[in-house]
Structures are given as structure tokens and as C-alpha cells.
Design an enzyme around this catalytic site. Structure first.
Site, PDB file in Angstrom:
ATOM      1  N   GLU A 182       8.861   2.253  14.896  1.00  0.00           N
ATOM      2  CA  GLU A 182       9.816   2.705  13.895  1.00  0.00           C
ATOM      3  C   GLU A 182       9.881   4.225  13.996  1.00  0.00           C
ATOM      4  O   GLU A 182       8.917   4.854  14.443  1.00  0.00           O
ATOM      5  CB  GLU A 182       9.328   2.346  12.493  1.00  0.00           C
ATOM      6  CG  GLU A 182       9.455   0.878  12.187  1.00  0.00           C
ATOM      7  CD  GLU A 182       9.228   0.584  10.709  1.00  0.00           C
ATOM      8  OE1 GLU A 182      10.089  -0.068  10.098  1.00  0.00           O
ATOM      9  OE2 GLU A 182       8.173   0.991  10.179  1.00  0.00           O
ATOM     10  N   CYS A 222      -3.127   1.688   6.643  1.00  0.00           N
ATOM     11  CA  CYS A 222      -3.281   1.141   7.992  1.00  0.00           C
ATOM     12  C   CYS A 222      -3.984   2.157   8.879  1.00  0.00           C
ATOM     13  O   CYS A 222      -4.719   1.789   9.787  1.00  0.00           O
ATOM     14  CB  CYS A 222      -1.923   0.760   8.555  1.00  0.00           C
ATOM     15  SG  CYS A 222      -0.703   2.081   8.461  1.00  0.00           S
ATOM     16  N   GLU A 277       4.849  -3.616  12.305  1.00  0.00           N
ATOM     17  CA  GLU A 277       3.881  -2.529  12.079  1.00  0.00           C
ATOM     18  C   GLU A 277       2.707  -3.160  11.353  1.00  0.00           C
ATOM     19  O   GLU A 277       2.824  -3.514  10.178  1.00  0.00           O
ATOM     20  CB  GLU A 277       4.505  -1.427  11.210  1.00  0.00           C
ATOM     21  CG  GLU A 277       5.710  -0.749  11.828  1.00  0.00           C
ATOM     22  CD  GLU A 277       5.344   0.134  13.013  1.00  0.00           C
ATOM     23  OE1 GLU A 277       4.155   0.324  13.296  1.00  0.00           O
ATOM     24  OE2 GLU A 277       6.285   0.630  13.664  1.00  0.00           O
ATOM     25  N   ASN A 309       0.811  -1.227   0.000  1.00  0.00           N
ATOM     26  CA  ASN A 309       0.000   0.000   0.000  1.00  0.00           C
ATOM     27  C   ASN A 309       0.842   1.274   0.000  1.00  0.00           C
ATOM     28  O   ASN A 309       0.432   2.282  -0.553  1.00  0.00           O
ATOM     29  CB  ASN A 309      -1.011  -0.015   1.148  1.00  0.00           C
ATOM     30  CG  ASN A 309      -0.348   0.014   2.504  1.00  0.00           C
ATOM     31  OD1 ASN A 309       0.808  -0.364   2.648  1.00  0.00           O
ATOM     32  ND2 ASN A 309      -1.067   0.458   3.497  1.00  0.00           N
TER      33      ASN A 309
END
Ligand code: NAD
Length: 492
Positions: free
Chosen positions: A468, A294, A260, A164
Site C-alpha cells: 500500500e 504490527c 497487510e 489497532n
């Protein structure tokens, strides 16, 4: 194809021609084609794109061997030298920003203006993280003793990237890995491999062979990486079910992992907002990238006092969103990125009549030349329905009325996900009170999506492990070492 490597001082005087119609992987500084190839698909036309390599596990072994060798040199370079090379890489990515933007739209589907934002963010994330460092901490010192905490690179990092955000999530993994002295092997998604492979090709000019490598292939490459004993850390972005498999596989060699994963972000809209201003924003954050982010809003809780009016305003705005091939001008919504995702989202549309859900916009799937689905808002489905409980990862979102703060906080947190959440209100004190009760890694007030290379990003609960970006993200690329100094042998 020829490899262009060996420029290690970070100086970048001229831009060699980079082809945007040929794609391969780079192992030990050289372009490595494979006998077998596969093609990505342009989701707006369902046409095959260019061939890319299909690696065997031998290719990964060779990459890990080269990485292990490169790590010895790269990790010993002073931070400033690594930083210079990383920044020179950012400049080169910027030189190809237009080509990368078009490539991103072609392989991913998002409109070019959104692809340009992603490319810009990809560059900003490299530069932003290059402003940070993880110096040694002196945590205590007396006349006789000193204790120092240092952060040492782990070694070979495997970067596993979803389809994505295939550009930005690639640079945003490369930069922190390299700045902290690690070397990196990038594995793009088989659905969207092109930007990731091209970025790794561009990187060859700035780093010794083996410092940045790419590996291209099918569904088996990820599991080879997570189980490879020569890889010390996996930085994974993708779905929660895959994240669990990654963690399971990494456990066998006790690899470090940052995961993630998916989200089911709530937006809580209070009764005091300006409906005409806020409703279009909420609709935008729900449907951006056709719901394949997300951090898209995936549950919209609106106070009952304004619910109907707000729903009508959102629906009005959604109807203005033009859907089509992202390379055309004026497009707001592109297609779903691939057939697998299209079919997965189609199952939510199948449920609309079955579950008696009321669609206020869209609501039906139509055949077309690409994987297009009309943006759909479901009016007040039950809290325990699939559309509320699960992440569709497509352009379909539930709107739900709420009465009291305690009730909406409970419902917003009633999910196994915990990636993002947002509160919308003119009353900042109230918004802050609600924000602090959200079980999510990123919480916004009167916005959704604001991210920064300087701030840690990660999910609570099943949205991920670790973070991150920011200093925390750099530290996650490191082992921690405490050194205890006794200043005089006489004291021992
Ligand atoms: P995915 O989990 O299917 O794939 C992600 C990557 O993992 C791909 O490169 C894939 O090839 C690889 N992979 C697949 N199986 C693997 C395995 N067993 N072991 C190792 N690697 C494997 O995810 P996707 O469909 O590409 O991406 C969509 C999902 O990613 C959504 O759930 C979305 O919410 C999430 N996402 C999260 C973030 C975040 O930062 N939290 C960002 C973007 C996307």
C-alpha cells in the site's frame, strides 16, 4: 440523522455540525440505521460505548449496487478533480482532528498524544498520496509504433480495517482508492468501529453518493465482502490467519487483494551503541500502543558484550512508563483494546512460570477496571519458544543476546513473518550490511517505524502480499492496460 451529500466540487466553506456521540453507516449517500445494533467497549473502563448498526448482507448488496453506479461517474472525472475532492476531505478531517483524537482514545485505548499522532498521520497520508499520480508510460516508440502502459481503476474496493489503527488505516485506504478512480466501501473492525464510521460520514460532503460508503456489523461482514462478486479488490489489514482466509475467499472471484498482515519484527542492537540513549528508544518501540502495532519490535537481539547492561537500562525505562486511561494526562501505556486480545496475551503470561521464563519487568497479570497489562521483558528465552516464534500483539517482548553477525541474521530471519526489522549501530557500513540481509518489507537503521505516504509499505513472507502507499500502492489499486499503436495502416 440526515445525510449531507452532493457537494462534488470539493469546495468546503463551512463545517456542518458533526455529532461525536451518534454513529451510523452511509450507503448511497444516506445514513442507514439497522434494527439490530451493537456497541464497542471502552477498553480503559470496560463500559459500553455508543450503538452502531449491525448490517445484513442486503445492506452490503445495496452498497455494492450504489458503488457500481457511482464508479461510472467518479472514474471518468479528471485526476485533478478527484485530487481536489480528496484534499478537501483531508481538510475536513483536520477540522475535526481534536474530536477524532478523543474518539480514538476512547474506542482504542491509546493515550491522546499518540491518538493525535495517528490522526495527524491519517491526514498526512491523504495529502501525501494526493501528491502522487500514475500517469501513462510510453514504454517504446518508433516512427511506426508506440506502446503505452496505462493504469485503470479496478472498480469497487472493499477496505477491511483492524482495531489497532482504526483512523489512519481507514484514510490510508480511502485516499489511494479514490485518487486512482475507484470507489470504496469501508468496513471497520467491530471492536473499534467509531472513527471509521465518522470518517465515512465526513466524506459524504465531498463525494457523490456511493463513492465512499461504510458498512458496520459483526464478524460476518468481512466474509460477505471478500466473496461478493461486485467487489473488485480487497485492501485488507489484519492478522495473518485472517489474511489467509481473505485470500482464499477472494480467489473464488479472482478479486485483487493486498494483504497487510502481522509481524514479528527483530531489532538487532550492536555492541557499539550508546546504551543510555538507545535502550529507552528500543523499549518505546517495543511497547508503543501497548504492543499492539504490527511494527512493534517483537524480538530484541542485543550483542552479548552489552546485553546485561542494556537489559537493565531498558527495564529502568519501562518502569517510568505510566499506564492508565489514555484520556488522563501523562499516560504512556493504555489498555489492550479488547477482551479477546487481552485473553490471548494472558496466555503468554501463563507460560512464564510454566516455561521458566525470566521476567525482568512486569510478568504478572492484575485485575483492574480496564484491559491493562504491565509491560514485560523476558530475559533470554529459548529461540524456539512461543514468545520468540509468535506475535503476542501485546506488551510482552523477549530480549536475546547474540555473538556473530551471521548468527544474528539467521536468527532474525528465522520466522514466517517479514514485516519490519531494525539495526542499531554507530557503524553505518555495518548497519547497512546487516539491513540488506533482513527478510522484511521495511528496514530501518537507528530507528523503527519511520513510514511515509510516498514509500510502499508491505510485508515479505506471511506478513502480506502486495504493498500500500507510494506509487506502488496506487498502482495496486489499478488494472494494467498496454495499448499497442500502429501509426500507419499501411504498415499492418
Ligand atoms: P483481524 O484479522 O482479526 O481483523 C481485521 C479485520 O478483518 C477486522 O475488520 C475484522 O472484522 C475482519 N475480519 C475478521 N474475519 C474476517 C474474515 N474471515 N474475512 C474478512 N474479514 C474478516 O485483525 P485484528 O485483530 O483486527 O488486528 C490485529 C492484527 O493486524 C495483528 O496481527 C497485526 O499485526 C495486524 N496488523 C497489520 C498491519 C499491517 O499494515 N501489516 C497493520 C495493523 C495491524
Amino acid at each position: 440523522m440526515t445525510a449531507q451529500n452532493g457537494v462534488t466540487n470539493g469546495n468546503h466553506h463551512s463545517s456542518p455540525k458533526v455529532s461525536f456521540t451518534e454513529f451510523t453507516q452511509y450507503i448511497d449517500g444516506a445514513a442507514v440505521d439497522t434494527k439490530a445494533t451493537r456497541c464497542g467497549i471502552n477498553p480503559a473502563t470496560k463500559q459500553n460505548l455508543w450503538p452502531v448498526p449491525v448490517s445484513t448482507s442486503d445492506h452490503l448488496d445495496r452498497a455494492v449496487e450504489a458503488a457500481t453506479k457511482a464508479f461510472k461517474t467518479w472514474s471518468r472525472k479528471p485526476y485533478e478533480e478527484r485530487q481536489r475532492s480528496v484534499l478537501a476531505f483531508a481538510d475536513a478531517v483536520e477540522e475535526y482532528k481534536e474530536e477524532l483524537t478523543n474518539l480514538l482514545t476512547t474506542e482504542q485505548g491509546k493515550p491522546t498524544w499518540q491518538a493525535a499522532l495517528e490522526a495527524g498521520a491519517g491526514i498526512d497520508w491523504i495529502r501525501g498520496m494526493a501528491k502522487l499520480s500514475v500517469p501513462e508510460d510510453v514504454v517504446e516508440e518508433t516512427d511506426t509504433k508506440k506502446t503505452v502502459v496505462r493504469y485503470t481503476p479496478i472498480g469497487v474496493v472493499g477496505a477491511i480495517i483492524p482495531w489497532n489503527f482504526p483512523l489512519m488505516l481507514c484514510t490510508a485506504k480511502i485516499a489511494p482508492a479514490l485518487l486512482t478512480g475507484n470507489v470504496v466501501i469501508c468496513k471497520p473492525s467491530p471492536f473499534a468501529p467509531y472513527c471509521g464510521l465518522k470518517l465515512c460520514e465526513i466524506a459524504q460532503r465531498f463525494f457523490l453518493p456511493g463513492v465512499v460508503q461504510s458498512i458496520s456489523g459483526g464478524d460476518d461482514v468481512g466474509p460477505w465482502m471478500t466473496s461478493h462478486p461486485g467487489i473488485g479488490k480487497i485492501s485488507f489489514t489484519g492478522s495473518s490467519p485472517t489474511g489467509k482466509l481473505v485470500m482464499q475467499s477472494c480467489a473464488k472471484t479472482l478479486k485483487r487483494v493486498v494483504l497487510e498482515l502481522g509481524g514479528n519484527d527483530p531489532a538487532i542492537v550492536c555492541g557499539d551503541v550508546d546504551i543510555e540513549k538507545v535502550a529507552p528508544k528500543i523499549a518505546t518501540f517495543a511497547f508503543l500502543n501497548s504492543g499492539q502495532i504490527c511494527l512493534n519490535m517483537k524480538r530484541i537481539y542485543v550483542h552479548e558484550s552489552i546485553y546485561q547492561e542494556f537489559l537493565t537500562a531498558m527495564a529502568r525505562h519501562v518502569k517510568t512508563m505510566t499506564m492508565g486511561n489514555g484520556l488522563d494526562s501523562g499516560i504512556v501505556l493504555g489498555p489492550l483494546q479488547n477482551k479477546m486480545q487481552y485473553d490471548r496475551v494472558a496466555r503468554f503470561f501463563d507460560d512464564i512460570p510454566k516455561e521458566n521464563w525470566k521476567a525482568v519487568t512486569g510478568g504478572k497479570m492484575k485485575d483492574s477496571n480496564g484491559y491493562f497489562i504491565e509491560p514485560t521483558i523476558i530475559d533470554n528465552p529459548p529461540d524456539n519458544s512461543r514468545i520468540v516464534m509468535e506475535e503476542p500483539f501485546g506488551p510482552i517482548v523477549p530480549a536475546l543476546p547474540w555473538k556473530t553477525e551471521d548468527e544474528v541474521v539467521r536468527r532474525a530471519n528465522d520466522t514466517r513473518m517479514g514485516l519490519g526489522a531494525s539495526i542499531w549501530s554507530r557503524d553505518l557500513e555495518r548497519a547497512d550490511r546487516l539491513a540488506r540481509q533482513m527478510e522484511a518489507g521495511s528496514v530501518w537503521i537507528n530507528s523503527h517505524f519511520d513510514l511515509s505516504p510516498l514509500a510502499p509499505f508491505g510485508g515479505h513472507k506471511e506478513s502480506g502480499i502486495g504493498t500500500e502507499w507510494g506509487i506502488n500502492g496506487l498502482k495496486a489499486m489499478c488494472n494494467v492496460q498496454s495499448i499497442f499503436y500502429n501509426k500507419s495502416l499501411d504498415e499492418v
